[in-house]
Design a protein around this motif. Structure first.
Motif, PDB file in Angstrom:
ATOM      1  N   THR A   1      41.363  42.154  52.000  1.00 47.96           N
ATOM      2  CA  THR A   1      40.330  41.181  51.658  1.00 47.96           C
ATOM      3  C   THR A   1      39.110  41.912  51.116  1.00 47.96           C
ATOM      4  OG1 THR A   1      41.103  39.634  53.327  1.00 47.96           O
ATOM      5  CG2 THR A   1      38.858  39.327  52.532  1.00 47.96           C
ATOM      6  N   THR A   2      38.652  41.481  49.938  1.00 52.33           N
ATOM      7  CA  THR A   2      37.487  42.073  49.287  1.00 52.33           C
ATOM      8  C   THR A   2      36.531  40.957  48.909  1.00 52.33           C
ATOM      9  OG1 THR A   2      38.940  43.765  48.349  1.00 52.33           O
ATOM     10  CG2 THR A   2      36.723  43.607  47.431  1.00 52.33           C
ATOM     11  N   VAL A   3      35.240  41.181  49.123  1.00 51.74           N
ATOM     12  CA  VAL A   3      34.225  40.199  48.751  1.00 51.74           C
ATOM     13  C   VAL A   3      33.459  40.740  47.554  1.00 51.74           C
ATOM     14  CG1 VAL A   3      32.210  38.890  49.514  1.00 51.74           C
ATOM     15  CG2 VAL A   3      34.038  39.421  51.140  1.00 51.74           C
ATOM     16  N   TYR A   4      33.363  39.919  46.507  1.00 51.92           N
ATOM     17  CA  TYR A   4      32.653  40.272  45.284  1.00 51.92           C
ATOM     18  C   TYR A   4      31.445  39.380  45.106  1.00 51.92           C
ATOM     19  CZ  TYR A   4      37.067  42.583  44.092  1.00 51.92           C
ATOM     20  OH  TYR A   4      38.176  43.380  44.095  1.00 51.92           O
ATOM     21  N   LYS A   5      30.442  39.877  44.393  1.00 46.72           N
ATOM     22  CA  LYS A   5      29.283  39.068  43.996  1.00 46.72           C
ATOM     23  C   LYS A   5      29.483  38.685  42.533  1.00 46.72           C
ATOM     24  CE  LYS A   5      25.775  38.436  46.042  1.00 46.72           C
ATOM     25  NZ  LYS A   5      25.341  37.299  46.845  1.00 46.72           N
ATOM     26  N   VAL A   6      29.310  37.390  42.248  1.00 49.53           N
ATOM     27  CA  VAL A   6      29.465  36.862  40.899  1.00 49.53           C
ATOM     28  C   VAL A   6      28.195  36.092  40.563  1.00 49.53           C
ATOM     29  CG1 VAL A   6      30.770  35.252  39.461  1.00 49.53           C
ATOM     30  CG2 VAL A   6      31.969  36.739  41.074  1.00 49.53           C
TER      31      VAL A   6
ATOM     32  N   LEU B   1      42.830  45.502  44.557  1.00 50.83           N
ATOM     33  CA  LEU B   1      42.852  45.112  43.152  1.00 50.83           C
ATOM     34  C   LEU B   1      42.050  46.086  42.305  1.00 50.83           C
ATOM     35  CD1 LEU B   1      42.229  41.276  43.518  1.00 50.83           C
ATOM     36  CD2 LEU B   1      44.395  42.427  43.032  1.00 50.83           C
ATOM     37  N   ASP B   2      42.448  46.206  41.051  1.00 49.30           N
ATOM     38  CA  ASP B   2      41.697  46.982  40.083  1.00 49.30           C
ATOM     39  C   ASP B   2      40.440  46.184  39.736  1.00 49.30           C
ATOM     40  OD1 ASP B   2      41.097  48.902  38.032  1.00 49.30           O
ATOM     41  OD2 ASP B   2      41.929  47.483  36.575  1.00 49.30           O
ATOM     42  N   GLU B   3      39.270  46.762  39.968  1.00 50.75           N
ATOM     43  CA  GLU B   3      38.019  46.035  39.730  1.00 50.75           C
ATOM     44  C   GLU B   3      37.874  45.607  38.273  1.00 50.75           C
ATOM     45  OE1 GLU B   3      33.267  46.524  40.505  1.00 50.75           O
ATOM     46  OE2 GLU B   3      34.655  47.217  42.046  1.00 50.75           O
ATOM     47  N   ALA B   4      38.414  46.381  37.348  1.00 47.53           N
ATOM     48  CA  ALA B   4      38.357  46.003  35.930  1.00 47.53           C
ATOM     49  C   ALA B   4      39.134  44.709  35.684  1.00 47.53           C
ATOM     50  CB  ALA B   4      38.895  47.121  35.050  1.00 47.53           C
ATOM     51  N   ALA B   5      40.239  44.523  36.392  1.00 47.98           N
ATOM     52  CA  ALA B   5      41.030  43.293  36.250  1.00 47.98           C
ATOM     53  C   ALA B   5      40.272  42.103  36.821  1.00 47.98           C
ATOM     54  CB  ALA B   5      42.379  43.454  36.937  1.00 47.98           C
ATOM     55  N   VAL B   6      39.600  42.303  37.947  1.00 49.55           N
ATOM     56  CA  VAL B   6      38.800  41.232  38.545  1.00 49.55           C
ATOM     57  C   VAL B   6      37.650  40.888  37.606  1.00 49.55           C
ATOM     58  CG1 VAL B   6      37.363  40.553  40.510  1.00 49.55           C
ATOM     59  CG2 VAL B   6      39.441  41.908  40.882  1.00 49.55           C
ATOM     60  N   ARG B   7      36.994  41.904  37.064  1.00 47.34           N
ATOM     61  CA  ARG B   7      35.887  41.690  36.126  1.00 47.34           C
ATOM     62  C   ARG B   7      36.361  40.888  34.909  1.00 47.34           C
ATOM     63  NH1 ARG B   7      31.196  43.892  36.157  1.00 47.34           N
ATOM     64  NH2 ARG B   7      31.860  45.551  37.539  1.00 47.34           N
ATOM     65  N   ALA B   8      37.525  41.224  34.378  1.00 49.02           N
ATOM     66  CA  ALA B   8      38.061  40.513  33.211  1.00 49.02           C
ATOM     67  C   ALA B   8      38.353  39.053  33.555  1.00 49.02           C
ATOM     68  CB  ALA B   8      39.321  41.213  32.698  1.00 49.02           C
ATOM     69  N   ALA B   9      38.874  38.801  34.748  1.00 52.27           N
ATOM     70  CA  ALA B   9      39.166  37.429  35.172  1.00 52.27           C
ATOM     71  C   ALA B   9      37.883  36.618  35.315  1.00 52.27           C
ATOM     72  CB  ALA B   9      39.940  37.440  36.488  1.00 52.27           C
ATOM     73  N   VAL B  10      36.865  37.225  35.907  1.00 56.69           N
ATOM     74  CA  VAL B  10      35.577  36.544  36.069  1.00 56.69           C
ATOM     75  C   VAL B  10      34.952  36.283  34.693  1.00 56.69           C
ATOM     76  CG1 VAL B  10      33.221  36.773  36.985  1.00 56.69           C
ATOM     77  CG2 VAL B  10      35.189  37.420  38.393  1.00 56.69           C
ATOM     78  N   ASP B  11      35.036  37.263  33.801  1.00 57.25           N
ATOM     79  CA  ASP B  11      34.537  37.082  32.432  1.00 57.25           C
ATOM     80  C   ASP B  11      35.263  35.934  31.736  1.00 57.25           C
ATOM     81  OD1 ASP B  11      32.734  39.178  32.673  1.00 57.25           O
ATOM     82  OD2 ASP B  11      33.951  40.599  31.528  1.00 57.25           O
ATOM     83  N   GLU B  12      36.563  35.859  31.916  1.00 58.53           N
ATOM     84  CA  GLU B  12      37.366  34.796  31.302  1.00 58.53           C
ATOM     85  C   GLU B  12      36.920  33.420  31.787  1.00 58.53           C
ATOM     86  OE1 GLU B  12      40.129  33.053  28.833  1.00 58.53           O
ATOM     87  OE2 GLU B  12      39.566  35.170  28.884  1.00 58.53           O
ATOM     88  N   ALA B  13      36.485  33.355  33.040  1.00 61.04           N
ATOM     89  CA  ALA B  13      35.984  32.092  33.610  1.00 61.04           C
ATOM     90  C   ALA B  13      34.592  31.757  33.079  1.00 61.04           C
ATOM     91  CB  ALA B  13      35.983  32.157  35.126  1.00 61.04           C
ATOM     92  N   GLY B  14      33.920  32.746  32.490  1.00 55.36           N
ATOM     93  CA  GLY B  14      32.592  32.514  31.928  1.00 55.36           C
ATOM     94  C   GLY B  14      31.444  32.977  32.805  1.00 55.36           C
ATOM     95  N   TYR B  15      31.727  33.880  33.736  1.00 51.44           N
ATOM     96  CA  TYR B  15      30.710  34.362  34.663  1.00 51.44           C
ATOM     97  C   TYR B  15      30.674  35.880  34.651  1.00 51.44           C
ATOM     98  CZ  TYR B  15      31.148  29.545  35.864  1.00 51.44           C
ATOM     99  OH  TYR B  15      31.189  28.181  35.759  1.00 51.44           O
ATOM    100  N   GLU B  16      29.772  36.461  35.442  1.00 49.93           N
ATOM    101  CA  GLU B  16      29.620  37.917  35.450  1.00 49.93           C
ATOM    102  C   GLU B  16      29.871  38.473  36.843  1.00 49.93           C
ATOM    103  OE1 GLU B  16      26.278  41.389  34.659  1.00 49.93           O
ATOM    104  OE2 GLU B  16      25.771  39.308  34.248  1.00 49.93           O
ATOM    105  N   LEU B  17      30.779  39.446  36.924  1.00 50.80           N
ATOM    106  CA  LEU B  17      31.015  40.151  38.175  1.00 50.80           C
ATOM    107  C   LEU B  17      29.901  41.167  38.354  1.00 50.80           C
ATOM    108  CD1 LEU B  17      32.932  40.733  40.597  1.00 50.80           C
ATOM    109  CD2 LEU B  17      33.940  42.517  39.171  1.00 50.80           C
ATOM    110  N   VAL B  18      29.131  41.025  39.434  1.00 53.33           N
ATOM    111  CA  VAL B  18      28.038  41.947  39.718  1.00 53.33           C
ATOM    112  C   VAL B  18      28.590  43.202  40.385  1.00 53.33           C
ATOM    113  CG1 VAL B  18      25.870  42.246  40.984  1.00 53.33           C
ATOM    114  CG2 VAL B  18      26.392  40.044  39.889  1.00 53.33           C
ATOM    115  N   GLY B  19      29.576  43.015  41.258  1.00 56.00           N
ATOM    116  CA  GLY B  19      30.187  44.127  41.977  1.00 56.00           C
ATOM    117  C   GLY B  19      30.673  43.648  43.322  1.00 56.00           C
ATOM    118  N   ARG B  20      30.993  44.587  44.181  1.00 59.41           N
ATOM    119  CA  ARG B  20      31.417  44.222  45.529  1.00 59.41           C
ATOM    120  C   ARG B  20      30.201  43.850  46.350  1.00 59.41           C
ATOM    121  NH1 ARG B  20      36.668  47.482  47.275  1.00 59.41           N
ATOM    122  NH2 ARG B  20      37.618  47.601  45.212  1.00 59.41           N
ATOM    123  N   ALA B  21      30.383  42.892  47.243  1.00 57.71           N
ATOM    124  CA  ALA B  21      29.278  42.435  48.085  1.00 57.71           C
ATOM    125  C   ALA B  21      29.061  43.397  49.232  1.00 57.71           C
ATOM    126  CB  ALA B  21      29.578  41.034  48.630  1.00 57.71           C
TER     127      ALA B  21
END
Length: 97
Positions: free
Chosen positions: A30-35, A77-97
């Motif tokens: 389980t990983t928590v990200y800030k978006v 998970l690869d953080e770059a993959a998470v970042r790309a998914a968040v970008d695809e949704a139209g938001y910005e991945l700030v990083g891990r919380a």
């Protein structure tokens, strides 16, 4: 700068109420990200849907109020993959919380 193509009214807030967490069953890492940019249930749903499509993801819960997205996956998970998914949704991945 955030745009939402999924909203019928042209505004993210026009589709509130669709932000139920995506849960595809399972346990693991389980990983928590800030978006940044999430403001409502529609935002939560869009982010959760994109992240849940990543290989190995078993559960996603996004909370607009805190900007936190909790992701459970079979392996880290690869953080770059998470970042790309968040970008695809139209938001910005700030990083891990």
């Amino acid at each position: 700068m955030t745009t939402q193509a999924n909203s019928s009214s042209g505004s993210c807030c026009g589709s509130c109420g669709s932000g139920d967490p995506v849960d595809v069953q399972g346990v693991g890492v389980t990983t928590v990200y800030k978006v940044s940019g999430m403001t409502c249930g529609h935002c939560e749903g869009a982010v959760a849907q994109e992240i849940s499509a990543l290989d190995g993801v078993t559960a996603v819960s996004a909370v607009a109020k805190t900007g936190e997205v909790t992701v459970t996956s079979a392996a880290p998970l690869d953080e770059a993959a998470v970042r790309a998914a968040v970008d695809e949704a139209g938001y910005e991945l700030v990083g891990r919380a």
